[in-house]
Scaffold this motif. Structure first.
Motif, mmCIF file in Angstrom:
data_model
loop_
_atom_site.group_PDB
_atom_site.id
_atom_site.type_symbol
_atom_site.label_atom_id
_atom_site.label_comp_id
_atom_site.label_asym_id
_atom_site.label_seq_id
_atom_site.Cartn_x
_atom_site.Cartn_y
_atom_site.Cartn_z
ATOM 1 N N THR A 53 0.849 -1.195 0.000
ATOM 2 C CA THR A 53 0.000 0.000 0.000
ATOM 3 C C THR A 53 0.882 1.240 0.000
ATOM 4 O OG1 THR A 53 -0.195 -0.227 2.393
ATOM 5 C CG2 THR A 53 -1.990 -1.076 1.089
ATOM 6 N N ILE A 54 0.278 2.316 -0.480
ATOM 7 C CA ILE A 54 1.007 3.569 -0.641
ATOM 8 C C ILE A 54 0.407 4.614 0.289
ATOM 9 C CG2 ILE A 54 1.666 5.384 -2.298
ATOM 10 C CD1 ILE A 54 2.846 2.620 -3.004
ATOM 11 N N ASP A 55 1.267 5.296 1.011
ATOM 12 C CA ASP A 55 0.820 6.436 1.819
ATOM 13 C C ASP A 55 1.872 7.532 1.692
ATOM 14 O OD1 ASP A 55 -0.929 7.777 3.562
ATOM 15 O OD2 ASP A 55 0.388 7.310 5.259
ATOM 16 N N LYS A 56 1.439 8.762 1.559
ATOM 17 C CA LYS A 56 2.355 9.885 1.337
ATOM 18 C C LYS A 56 3.335 9.561 0.196
ATOM 19 C CE LYS A 56 2.266 11.779 6.028
ATOM 20 N NZ LYS A 56 1.622 10.697 6.814
ATOM 21 N N GLY A 57 2.836 8.870 -0.791
ATOM 22 C CA GLY A 57 3.634 8.594 -1.989
ATOM 23 C C GLY A 57 4.617 7.459 -1.864
ATOM 24 N N ALA A 58 4.727 6.856 -0.660
ATOM 25 C CA ALA A 58 5.753 5.834 -0.423
ATOM 26 C C ALA A 58 5.112 4.515 -0.005
ATOM 27 C CB ALA A 58 6.705 6.308 0.670
ATOM 28 N N VAL A 59 5.897 3.448 -0.117
ATOM 29 C CA VAL A 59 5.409 2.131 0.286
ATOM 30 C C VAL A 59 5.337 2.053 1.809
ATOM 31 C CG1 VAL A 59 6.048 -0.319 0.358
ATOM 32 C CG2 VAL A 59 6.207 0.961 -1.782
ATOM 33 N N VAL A 60 4.224 1.541 2.295
ATOM 34 C CA VAL A 60 4.014 1.445 3.736
ATOM 35 C C VAL A 60 4.763 0.240 4.309
ATOM 36 C CG1 VAL A 60 2.265 1.040 5.516
ATOM 37 C CG2 VAL A 60 1.772 2.589 3.576
ATOM 38 N N GLN A 61 4.686 -0.894 3.617
ATOM 39 C CA GLN A 61 5.273 -2.129 4.150
ATOM 40 C C GLN A 61 6.797 -2.056 4.047
ATOM 41 O OE1 GLN A 61 2.747 -1.982 1.980
ATOM 42 N NE2 GLN A 61 1.103 -2.628 3.369
ATOM 43 N N ALA A 62 7.477 -2.806 4.931
ATOM 44 C CA ALA A 62 8.930 -2.690 4.953
ATOM 45 C C ALA A 62 9.661 -4.018 5.064
ATOM 46 C CB ALA A 62 9.358 -1.798 6.114
ATOM 47 N N ASN A 63 9.074 -4.987 5.717
ATOM 48 C CA ASN A 63 9.815 -6.218 5.991
ATOM 49 C C ASN A 63 8.786 -7.316 6.237
ATOM 50 O OD1 ASN A 63 11.864 -8.113 6.841
ATOM 51 N ND2 ASN A 63 13.095 -6.401 7.591
ATOM 52 N N PHE A 64 9.234 -8.504 6.577
ATOM 53 C CA PHE A 64 8.303 -9.625 6.638
ATOM 54 C C PHE A 64 7.178 -9.514 7.689
ATOM 55 C CE2 PHE A 64 11.771 -11.764 4.225
ATOM 56 C CZ PHE A 64 11.042 -11.946 3.074
ATOM 57 N N PRO A 65 7.316 -8.804 8.744
ATOM 58 C CA PRO A 65 6.133 -8.740 9.613
ATOM 59 C C PRO A 65 4.948 -8.060 8.928
ATOM 60 C CG PRO A 65 8.074 -7.978 10.777
ATOM 61 C CD PRO A 65 8.456 -8.126 9.344
ATOM 62 N N ASP A 66 5.198 -7.020 8.140
ATOM 63 C CA ASP A 66 4.051 -6.368 7.483
ATOM 64 C C ASP A 66 3.941 -6.742 6.003
ATOM 65 O OD1 ASP A 66 6.170 -4.844 6.663
ATOM 66 O OD2 ASP A 66 5.499 -2.989 7.612
ATOM 67 N N TYR A 67 4.868 -7.505 5.497
ATOM 68 C CA TYR A 67 4.698 -8.107 4.183
ATOM 69 C C TYR A 67 4.799 -9.616 4.402
ATOM 70 C CZ TYR A 67 4.684 -8.599 -0.867
ATOM 71 O OH TYR A 67 4.320 -8.914 -2.157
ATOM 72 N N GLU A 68 3.737 -10.156 4.972
ATOM 73 C CA GLU A 68 3.780 -11.538 5.457
ATOM 74 C C GLU A 68 3.681 -12.517 4.288
ATOM 75 O OE1 GLU A 68 5.038 -13.655 7.152
ATOM 76 O OE2 GLU A 68 4.080 -13.437 9.109
ATOM 77 N N VAL A 69 4.311 -13.657 4.487
ATOM 78 C CA VAL A 69 4.291 -14.715 3.469
ATOM 79 C C VAL A 69 4.019 -16.053 4.144
ATOM 80 C CG1 VAL A 69 5.886 -13.483 1.939
ATOM 81 C CG2 VAL A 69 6.801 -15.058 3.656
ATOM 82 N N ILE A 70 3.722 -17.042 3.312
ATOM 83 C CA ILE A 70 3.464 -18.387 3.820
ATOM 84 C C ILE A 70 4.725 -18.956 4.482
ATOM 85 C CG2 ILE A 70 3.000 -20.767 3.051
ATOM 86 C CD1 ILE A 70 0.525 -19.168 2.816
ATOM 87 N N ARG A 71 4.519 -19.584 5.607
ATOM 88 C CA ARG A 71 5.597 -20.346 6.261
ATOM 89 C C ARG A 71 5.129 -21.795 6.383
ATOM 90 N NH1 ARG A 71 8.672 -15.958 9.806
ATOM 91 N NH2 ARG A 71 7.634 -14.105 9.035
ATOM 92 N N ILE A 72 5.976 -22.652 6.949
ATOM 93 C CA ILE A 72 5.622 -24.083 6.960
ATOM 94 C C ILE A 72 4.261 -24.307 7.621
ATOM 95 C CG2 ILE A 72 6.233 -26.383 7.856
ATOM 96 C CD1 ILE A 72 9.118 -25.722 7.442
ATOM 97 N N ALA A 73 3.996 -23.572 8.684
ATOM 98 C CA ALA A 73 2.749 -23.790 9.422
ATOM 99 C C ALA A 73 1.515 -23.535 8.563
ATOM 100 C CB ALA A 73 2.716 -22.891 10.658
#
Lengths: 149, 747
Positions: B665-685
């Motif tokens: 997502t974009i806010d103030k012209g920049a990407v909001v997400q930064a790393n895996f906690p807020d750009y979450e991906v599938i893990r083994i679980a």
């Protein structure tokens, strides 16, 4: 300031800041690049090493906190030939790009040491490492085989 | 006009005594122009090289990167099959990033297979063959001579180049042996790296014949083996790259080591396109290990003797950027541009069949609008590059790229050097998924510019994960509106699809289903957010849109989603077979435990058809768990069945991360997400059980790396609908509240 690190059985005396991240000291001062940088905040596990036999995410580990401890990297894990985990990884053709697999293998090796017969749930709870290629089903299959051994 | 290629033997017998067989573009503009005048359709141009050592080693030189898809193995299988090579003596290596190794077979594949040129080659589409002719002499934007993308290595390089090179090499070895024995070549056979003359009981190894064989010219159309004689192709041969990937020895770009090497960390304008106005450096320049601070147009870079020192220094800087008019843009603004486009008059017709939109009056109207967000690639290896600019005006670069030669060309352009002054060392990639394709080289730009600021010192520039997520080239943000008319039996008589996003019309929006009246319109709405190919590219969004809407039609018709699709696929027997296979294996129609449901989707991309049936559990709190994915895949024939399955597994999981969690997502012209906690991906679980069946059809080979992605998101939302009656039309799923409480249901 001198920091003494024992990595894969070898003592190193290093002139680094006490808060220098273990990951980068292993990679750039000691020159062992099998341990990878993925996120820098202990989220992905690509940097997993063993400290006194337990899995630890080296990207957030200050070197001063592991002085005098036994640190093992992927280079040390298979120093005397491939371990059963590494063999299972080949048998199940686990890696794709392979970048996360050093950390994955270190994490799974530590799990199996603590719990030689993990269930799928044990695996899911213990291994939170990220693989973007999607090798999880093969990791699960490999660990099922190892758990039977 | 179709350009042709003259087959040439490169190199001949090299200094090491190796036979070097290769087909390549004639590196001469005059010859290329003559060829162009004398073109015949279907003529082969390949750029493959096969080296045979005196020790009998057969080395397949691969004009692609290794990003984990197993192509070094599959391509070697294809070459070795035709060569009758002894697999234990076969090696694979990356081709140098050099014009002599430009891979015309890829371009041929894109051009001759009647395919739309994929996004990464857009800009070249106007005259693909002209591009091919120009690839040696006219480097420029879009230059992609060694591209690894479009799920195309096996189906294009393998089919057009590797098989032919293997067979031609075999012919030359036979000629050499026949001449030495003074027997007709027709009496000679080959097996396991040997030429045999059965009548006299003689045999010679390939290594012993390499020198003589190199004196012949390779045939352009050597006979190829029938499938019935294959001994390597079609087998799940273990991957050649895996042993180095379990012991940490694969040498990725990040692992480059050079004497005296420094490290660099970047602070890039958070708002895309922002320009550096001022910076407060504070004490950073005086910190331990900091070597230099480099100011660029849109970034400031700290060079230090260790990466963490550079990174911590960069984080401490206070740069100020001029963001022009982009500094206030939000995701809501971007969504509004899509809504306006769909409601405005700027949509352009892409396809009209029958009476198109007019046929909407012929039945019951069903309408739905879908939306997908920007997505980052988030490969495990953050992008990085090591560069050394020497005082003599030469530049050397080490990095992972999805196209080594275009990367070299790009570095030369950035440095203002001629190509011959630049060397590019292509390293294995810790994932890419489209991130490191030509045109998406910001990491190379920063590395080269930094190296030029510290001549004589090699510099490894590494994006942090935050840089990697916030300075990517994102999967486009697309909104798609459908209207359909259903006849009295519930079957669609009209299909109208309007969509708007960062790209214009895409052929992936064209449906396979037999619907008599269709209208498809599209509009490109650009934003300041940079976009690029993301695993499965346009199919990643149209697959979700189309397969969700077809499911909605099935439910509107009160029909079974599998049966409904089969009825619409009367003229698509391969699709029918794939769908039936997946449905049967998944136990489609059989009862499931409460809270569980199935969903289905089928999509063809990159000439491969994939159907997924997913089984999910929706908890009362609305949590969705994908328990199982049962897939069927038809890519013609599998060169390496286990490798194909690995790629489909990977596609499922990559697509599932996006479907469930992924959004930029974009806010103030920049990407909001930064790393895996807020750009979450599938893990083994979260990883489902996966069951894949390969359907062999003998159709022309399709791709493997991407086709598993498009059907997974719609299969999941279709299952969620089956479980809850809630239709998710905007990804990712996690943003929809699926809780069964009344409050949630009213949202």
């Amino acid at each position: 300031m001198t920091i003494r690190l024992k990595v894969n059985g070898v003592e190193h005396e290093l002139d680094v800041e006490p808060d220098a991240p273990l990951l980068w000291v292993i990679r750039d001062d000691i020159g062992l690049t099998g341990t990878k940088f993925g996120c820098g905040i202990a989220q992905c596990g690509a940097c997993t090493v063993h400290v006194n036999g337990e899995a630890q995410r080296s990207c957030v580990t200050p070197v001063s906190s592991v002085e005098g401890m036994e640190i093992t990297t992927i280079e040390g894990l298979g120093a005397n030939g491939l371990t059963p985990v590494q063999q299972a990884w080949i048998e199940h053709q686990v890696p794709q790009c392979g970048y996360c697999q050093s950390g994955m293998i270190m994490a799974v090796s530590a799990l199996l040491k603590a719990n030689p017969h993990p269930t799928d749930d044990d695996l899911a709870n213990a291994i939170t490492n990220i693989c973007r290629c999607g090798t999880y089903p093969r990791i699960r299959a490999a660990v099922r085989d190892l758990a039977k051994a | 006009m179709v350009a042709t290629r003259r087959m040439v033997l490169f190199g001949g017998l090299g200094a090491a005594g190796a036979l070097v067989v290769g087909y390549a573009l004639w590196p001469n503009g005059r010859i290329a122009r003559l060829d162009k005048l004398d073109a015949k359709p279907g003529e082969k141009f390949v750029a493959n090289w096969i080296k045979i050592g005196q020790d009998d080693t057969v080395t397949i030189v691969v004009p692609h990167c290794d990003m984990g898809t197993g192509i070094y193995t599959a391509l070697s299988q294809m070459a070795a099959e035709e060569l009758d090579a002894d697999w234990s003596k076969v090696r694979a290596e990356a081709a140098p990033a050099d014009t002599d190794f430009a891979n015309g077979a890829m371009i041929e594949g894109f051009a001759l297979n009647g395919m739309q040129v994929p996004a990464m080659l857009k800009g070249l589409a106007a005259n693909t063959f002209r591009f091919v002719a120009a690839e040696i002499t006219i480097p420029g934007a879009g230059y992609a001579p060694q591209i690894t993308g479009g799920s195309a290595a096996v189906r294009f390089t393998g089919v057009n180049a590797m098989r032919v090179a293997g067979a031609a090499t075999r012919e030359m070895l036979v000629k050499a042996a026949a001449a030495r024995w003074d027997v007709p070549a027709s009496e000679c056979t080959t097996a396991h790296n040997k030429v045999l003359h059965t009548a006299s009981g003689r045999s010679l190894g390939y290594g012993a014949l390499a020198g003589d064989a190199a004196s012949y010219s390779p045939s352009s159309n050597p006979p190829l083996k029938p499938k019935s004689q294959y001994t390597l192709v079609g087998k799940s041969i273990p991957r050649v790259d895996i042993p180095q990937k379990v012991n940490g020895t694969t040498d990725y770009g990040l692992d480059t080591k050079l004497p005296g090497m420094m490290y660099a960390a970047v602070r890039i304008s958070p708002v895309f396109g922002g320009k550096l106005k001022a910076v407060s450096i504070g004490d950073v320049a005086n910190r331990r290990g900091v070597h230099k601070i480099v100011k660029l147009d849109d970034a400031i870079i700290v060079v230090a003797d260790r990466f963490w020192r550079a990174r911590d220094g960069a984080a401490t800087l206070h740069p100020v950027f001029d963001n022009a008019s982009n500094g206030t843009v939000t995701s809501a603004d971007i969504t509004a541009t899509r809504v306006r486009a769909l409601n405005g008059d700027g949509l352009k017709s892409d396809l009209k069949t029958g009476s198109g939109e007019d046929a909407l009056s012929q039945g019951k109207l069903v309408e739905a609008t879908y939306h997908v967000p920007y997505l980052a690639h988030a490969a495990m290896e953050p992008v990085n590059a090591t560069a050394l600019y020497r005082a003599d005006g030469t530049l050397e670069v080490w990095a992972g790229s999805q196209d080594g030669l275009s990367a070299r060309n790009y570095c030369a352009e950035v440095a203002g050097l001629s190509l011959d002054k630049v060397t590019f060392h292509l390293r294995p990639l810790g994932g890419a998924f489209g991130r490191r394709l030509p045109g998406h080289y910001n990491f190379l730009e920063y590395a080269v510019k930094t190296a030029m600021a510290v001549p004589g010192t090699p510099v490894k520039l590494i994006f942090t994960r935050e840089d990697d997520v916030q300075h990517d080239y994102y999967r486009p943000n697309v909104m798609s509106r459908f209207r359909a008319a259903l006849d009295t039996k519930g079957m669609p008589v009209a299909w109208v699809n309007d969509y708007a996003g960062d790209e214009g019309a895409n052929p992936e929006a064209h449906i396979v289903y037999g619907i008599p009246n269709q209208a498809i319109r599209a509009m490109q709405v650009k934003t300041h957010v940079p976009t690029g190919p993301w695993r499965s590219v346009e199919a990643s969004w149209h697959g979700f849109f189309i397969e969700s809407f077809v499911d909605e039609l099935a439910h509107a018709a009160k029909a079974d989603p599998v049966a409904y699709r089969l009825a619409l696929l009367k003229d698509a027997p391969r699709h029918r077979a794939v769908l039936k296979t997946a449905a049967a294996r998944a136990g489609w129609g059989q009862p499931l435990a409460p809270g569980k449901a199935r969903g289905v989707a089928i999509f063809e991309s990159f000439q491969t058809i994939v159907a997924h049936v997913v089984e999910i559990t929706v908890s009362p709190d609305g949590t969705v768990k994908v328990d199982r994915v049962v897939s069927a895949v038809d890519c013609g024939n599998a060169v390496n069945p286990d490798g194909l399955k690995a790629q489909i597994e990977g596609g499922i999981i990559y697509g599932l991360s996006a479907a469930l969690y992924g959004t930029i997502t974009i806010d103030k012209g920049a990407v909001v997400q930064a790393n895996f906690p807020d750009y979450e991906v599938i893990r083994i679980a979260d990883c489902p059980q996966i069951d894949i069946t390969i359907v062999e059809s003998d159709a022309p080979l399709g791709g493997a790396g991407e086709p598993g992605v498009p059907p997974i998101a719609p299969a999941v939302v279709n299952a969620i609908f089956a479980a809850t009656g809630r239709r998710i039309r905007e990804l990712p799923v996690r943003l929809s509240n699926l809780s069964s409480s009344k409050k949630a249901a009213s949202l």
